[in-house]
Scaffold this motif. Sequence first.
Motif, PDB file in Angstrom:
ATOM      1  N   ASP A 171      43.451  30.527  43.654  1.00  0.00           N
ATOM      2  CA  ASP A 171      44.398  29.730  43.452  1.00  0.00           C
ATOM      3  C   ASP A 171      44.449  29.299  41.775  1.00  0.00           C
ATOM      4  N   LEU A 172      43.268  28.882  41.079  1.00  0.00           N
ATOM      5  CA  LEU A 172      43.091  28.610  39.983  1.00  0.00           C
ATOM      6  C   LEU A 172      43.040  29.628  38.965  1.00  0.00           C
ATOM      7  N   THR A 173      42.643  30.747  39.588  1.00  0.00           N
ATOM      8  CA  THR A 173      42.532  32.070  38.707  1.00  0.00           C
ATOM      9  C   THR A 173      44.237  32.463  38.728  1.00  0.00           C
ATOM     10  N   ASP A 174      44.786  32.412  39.839  1.00  0.00           N
ATOM     11  CA  ASP A 174      46.125  33.097  39.648  1.00  0.00           C
ATOM     12  C   ASP A 174      46.840  31.988  38.638  1.00  0.00           C
ATOM     13  N   ASP A 175      46.794  30.650  38.738  1.00  0.00           N
ATOM     14  CA  ASP A 175      47.468  29.832  37.613  1.00  0.00           C
ATOM     15  C   ASP A 175      47.101  30.084  36.358  1.00  0.00           C
ATOM     16  N   LEU A 176      45.771  30.285  35.963  1.00  0.00           N
ATOM     17  CA  LEU A 176      45.433  30.428  34.771  1.00  0.00           C
ATOM     18  C   LEU A 176      46.014  32.143  34.018  1.00  0.00           C
ATOM     19  N   LEU A 177      46.093  32.638  34.882  1.00  0.00           N
ATOM     20  CA  LEU A 177      46.748  34.228  34.527  1.00  0.00           C
ATOM     21  C   LEU A 177      48.137  33.993  34.393  1.00  0.00           C
ATOM     22  N   GLU A 178      48.808  33.073  34.786  1.00  0.00           N
ATOM     23  CA  GLU A 178      50.270  32.906  34.297  1.00  0.00           C
ATOM     24  C   GLU A 178      50.638  32.327  32.994  1.00  0.00           C
ATOM     25  N   ILE A 179      49.373  31.645  32.412  1.00  0.00           N
ATOM     26  CA  ILE A 179      49.785  31.063  31.082  1.00  0.00           C
ATOM     27  C   ILE A 179      49.097  32.156  29.954  1.00  0.00           C
ATOM     28  N   PRO A 180      49.875  31.792  29.023  1.00  0.00           N
ATOM     29  CA  PRO A 180      49.217  32.276  27.746  1.00  0.00           C
ATOM     30  C   PRO A 180      47.677  32.051  27.407  1.00  0.00           C
TER      31      PRO A 180
ATOM     32  N   ALA B 197      28.827  36.338  40.618  1.00  0.00           N
ATOM     33  CA  ALA B 197      30.188  35.486  40.907  1.00  0.00           C
ATOM     34  C   ALA B 197      30.788  35.451  39.506  1.00  0.00           C
ATOM     35  N   GLY B 198      30.037  35.164  38.393  1.00  0.00           N
ATOM     36  CA  GLY B 198      30.708  35.213  37.176  1.00  0.00           C
ATOM     37  C   GLY B 198      31.351  36.510  36.762  1.00  0.00           C
ATOM     38  N   GLY B 199      30.643  37.581  37.307  1.00  0.00           N
ATOM     39  CA  GLY B 199      31.104  38.916  36.916  1.00  0.00           C
ATOM     40  C   GLY B 199      32.536  39.249  37.598  1.00  0.00           C
ATOM     41  N   LEU B 200      32.531  38.694  38.613  1.00  0.00           N
ATOM     42  CA  LEU B 200      33.655  39.088  39.677  1.00  0.00           C
ATOM     43  C   LEU B 200      34.898  38.130  38.735  1.00  0.00           C
ATOM     44  N   VAL B 201      34.656  37.088  38.408  1.00  0.00           N
ATOM     45  CA  VAL B 201      35.735  36.289  37.759  1.00  0.00           C
ATOM     46  C   VAL B 201      36.153  37.071  36.320  1.00  0.00           C
ATOM     47  N   VAL B 202      35.256  37.672  35.800  1.00  0.00           N
ATOM     48  CA  VAL B 202      35.527  38.364  34.503  1.00  0.00           C
ATOM     49  C   VAL B 202      36.344  39.766  35.102  1.00  0.00           C
ATOM     50  N   PHE B 203      35.774  40.312  36.021  1.00  0.00           N
ATOM     51  CA  PHE B 203      36.854  41.438  36.509  1.00  0.00           C
ATOM     52  C   PHE B 203      38.089  41.030  37.091  1.00  0.00           C
ATOM     53  N   ALA B 204      38.204  40.098  37.488  1.00  0.00           N
ATOM     54  CA  ALA B 204      39.703  39.543  38.064  1.00  0.00           C
ATOM     55  C   ALA B 204      40.483  39.127  36.933  1.00  0.00           C
TER      56      ALA B 204
ATOM     57  N   THR C  86      41.438  42.819  35.681  1.00  0.00           N
ATOM     58  CA  THR C  86      42.229  43.583  36.368  1.00  0.00           C
ATOM     59  C   THR C  86      43.755  42.895  36.769  1.00  0.00           C
ATOM     60  N   ARG C  87      43.570  41.528  36.612  1.00  0.00           N
ATOM     61  CA  ARG C  87      44.396  40.559  36.941  1.00  0.00           C
ATOM     62  C   ARG C  87      44.690  40.489  38.606  1.00  0.00           C
ATOM     63  N   ASP C  88      43.408  40.856  39.055  1.00  0.00           N
ATOM     64  CA  ASP C  88      43.511  40.874  40.678  1.00  0.00           C
ATOM     65  C   ASP C  88      42.695  39.762  41.193  1.00  0.00           C
ATOM     66  N   VAL C  89      43.486  38.595  41.706  1.00  0.00           N
ATOM     67  CA  VAL C  89      42.808  37.473  42.017  1.00  0.00           C
ATOM     68  C   VAL C  89      41.987  37.514  43.172  1.00  0.00           C
ATOM     69  N   SER C  90      42.070  38.708  43.934  1.00  0.00           N
ATOM     70  CA  SER C  90      41.365  38.746  45.318  1.00  0.00           C
ATOM     71  C   SER C  90      40.100  38.680  44.903  1.00  0.00           C
ATOM     72  N   THR C  91      39.743  39.058  43.627  1.00  0.00           N
ATOM     73  CA  THR C  91      38.023  39.462  43.315  1.00  0.00           C
ATOM     74  C   THR C  91      37.692  38.196  42.920  1.00  0.00           C
ATOM     75  N   ALA C  92      38.276  37.040  42.751  1.00  0.00           N
ATOM     76  CA  ALA C  92      37.533  35.736  42.302  1.00  0.00           C
ATOM     77  C   ALA C  92      37.495  35.031  43.556  1.00  0.00           C
ATOM     78  N   THR C  93      36.280  35.008  44.114  1.00  0.00           N
ATOM     79  CA  THR C  93      36.193  34.380  45.261  1.00  0.00           C
ATOM     80  C   THR C  93      34.989  33.730  45.462  1.00  0.00           C
ATOM     81  N   GLY C  94      34.319  33.185  44.208  1.00  0.00           N
ATOM     82  CA  GLY C  94      33.233  32.281  44.148  1.00  0.00           C
ATOM     83  C   GLY C  94      31.873  32.735  44.824  1.00  0.00           C
TER      84      GLY C  94
END
Length: 306
Positions: A170-179, A243-250, A253-261
Motif C-alpha cells: 500500500d505504501l509503495t502504491d501510494d508513493l508511486l502515485e506522487i511526483p 528485500a531492498g532489491g525488491l523495493v527498487v525493482f518495484a 517496474t511500477r509493479d507493487v506486487s514485488t514490494a513484499t517486505g
Amino acid sequence: MAELPPALSRALDRVVARIPDRWLDRAHAVADHAREVTDHPWLERLAQVGLVAYGAVHLLIGWLAFTVAWRVDPDAADADQAGALRTVSESPGGLVLLWVIGLGLLSLAVWQAGEVLRWWTGLLVPDRRLHAAFVCAKCVAKAVVYGALAVVALVFAVGARYDATDSTQDLTDDLLEIPGGAALLVLGGLGVVGVGVYLAWRGWTAGFMKDIDLDAAPDKYEPTIAAVGRVGYLAKAVAFAVAGGLVVFAAATRDVSTATGLDGALNAIGAVPAGQWLLTAVAAGFAAFGVYALARARYPDRDPAT
C-alpha cells in the motif's frame, strides 16, 4: 579515530559556541534526570524481557521460513515479524504473551534510546563528534526498530490485525502515485540494502559482541555466542539486501506486487535454483540470531561502543 570534515566541524563549533551556557546546563540536568529512569534496574529487567521476546520472534521467523522452504504448512503465517507475532496470538495464552512481548520490547526501546543520553555530550567535543553521532544514530535506529515491533505486538494483543506485506505494498502504491515517488522508493530500497551491508559487516567482524557483557559471560560460551551471532547477522543481511532489491525493482517496474517486505524476500530466495536449500540456510540463520538475542538478554552490555 575518524573525524568530521574540517569545514563542517568548524561550522558546528560556531553553532555550539552560540548556545548559552544556561541552556547547556539545563540540557545536562534534563539528561541526568532522564538517565535516572533509563538506568533504573527495573527498566533493565524489562529490557531483558524485551530481548528474550526479540530472540523468540527471530526463532519463530526461522521456523516460518523453514515451512516456506519445505512447504510444511501452506496455511502458516507470513515469514516476517508480523507473522511471528500472529503465530503467538493464535497459540494458547497468546494474548497474555503478546502483552508481555509488547511491553518488554517497548521497555527495550526506551532502554536503548537512553544510550543517546550517555553519548550526546560527545557531539560538543570536536574530536569525539563523529563517533558520538554514529553511536547516537545507531541507538535511535535500534530504538525505532524495537518500538515498531512493540507496537505490532500490542496491536495483536488488543485483537486487531496487521499484515506487513499489505502495508508495504500500500505504501509503495501510494508513493508511486506522487511526483518523485519512484525516486523516493529507490532511495528507500537502497537504504534497506545498505542496512543489509551494515549487518553483513557487523556479522563478519563480530562487532555484535560489543553488546554482550563479556566479563559476565563464561569464557566457554563466548565462541558459541560469536558463532551463532555471526551466522544470524549474515542471514539477516541477505534477507535485507533482497528485500531492498525488491523495493527498487518495484519502483523501476511500477509493479507493487514485488514490494513484499521480509516475507517476500524469503519467498524470493526460495524461488531461485537451489532456493529450498538457500532458504533453509537463511531460516537457520534467523534461528541462530534468535539464540544470540537470548544470550544478549542473559549478558547484556549497556554500552554499545566499548
